[in-house]
Design an enzyme around this catalytic site. Sequence first.
Site, PDB file in Angstrom:
ATOM      1  N   THR B  25       0.846  -1.191   0.000  1.00  0.00           N
ATOM      2  CA  THR B  25       0.000   0.000   0.000  1.00  0.00           C
ATOM      3  C   THR B  25       0.879   1.239   0.000  1.00  0.00           C
ATOM      4  OG1 THR B  25      -2.025   0.952   0.947  1.00  0.00           O
ATOM      5  CG2 THR B  25      -0.286   0.356   2.498  1.00  0.00           C
ATOM      6  N   CYS B  30      -2.362   8.257   6.755  1.00  0.00           N
ATOM      7  CA  CYS B  30      -2.995   6.988   7.116  1.00  0.00           C
ATOM      8  C   CYS B  30      -1.963   6.069   7.778  1.00  0.00           C
ATOM      9  CB  CYS B  30      -3.498   6.262   5.876  1.00  0.00           C
ATOM     10  SG  CYS B  30      -4.886   7.042   5.080  1.00  0.00           S
ATOM     11  N   HIS B  47      -5.363  -0.640   6.353  1.00  0.00           N
ATOM     12  CA  HIS B  47      -4.990   0.720   5.930  1.00  0.00           C
ATOM     13  C   HIS B  47      -6.138   1.622   6.348  1.00  0.00           C
ATOM     14  CE1 HIS B  47      -3.538   3.496   2.421  1.00  0.00           C
ATOM     15  NE2 HIS B  47      -4.106   4.201   3.378  1.00  0.00           N
TER      16      HIS B  47
END
Lengths: 138, 156
Positions: B25, B30, B47
Amino acid sequence: MEEKIISDPKKLYLILKNVLANACDYGDANGSVQVTISKSESAVTIAIKNQGHGPNVEYKAQVFTRFAPGAEGEHGLGLGLSIARELCGLLDGSIDYEVDETTVTFTVTLPLQEAVADSEACGSNEFLFESFDDAIEL
Amino acid sequence: MIHGSSTFIHVGQIHIDQSPGAISTVLGSCVAVCLYDSKLGIGAMNHYLLPFWNGNGLQTPKFGNISIPKMIEQMVLHGSSAKTLEAKIFGGASMSIGGSEAMMIGEKNVLVAREILKEYRIGIVAEDVGGQNGRKIQFDLERGKVLMKYATRCEV
């Protein structure tokens, strides 16, 4: 208003630019343009008021519709306000105007948003095809 | 070198996979928590965007306090236990609006991960969090290792 709002700066810039340009172009030559920003619990309202007469249209919607009869003006094709309306829609906001005898006030209303993280980076697959050469291993 | 396929996850996703696969990712403010069970050769990555579900709307895994317990539960369903799991935390870069750090979301995202993992008694064996840069990570489920690179172009 002291608080900051969270919005898309490019869209907000284009909305305000178009509405302000409209007020400057179509307001009375020696008149002023007054900008008022107010905030409620759920929205921020930007009112742009100029002296002059209202748009020469039968229905309000024409002012915000591309190439609608009456929307084109002396200073352009009349696209500015339709662009402003579309961008307001993308920000979940709205645009409207009120006319009285001597002034026209356009009102842009945008919802107040909670701060959210930078989702442009989060989850973006922009870097997906970059290799992991020289990556740190943890 | 990843031998299996690599799955890319977006905001609000949780993915569980097994060796020799990988999960990747890209993170700004985040946070992604990686859980690994070396005994079973399975791992999970989430995530999430915000630390806490505020009570409005759906309890989706884009909130840390929803996503992390859900991911742990899914690992347990796959046969893991808190004793065999180890965690790694990534992301939580600080974002700025008009030059000032807004709400410190990145930092809060990291704190919620530490708190919840502590509650579940899952040890954090590695982390790379905070700072100003986005991160790209790839979780190699064959070795339980995470490859991490700072994003070279990231407006966080």
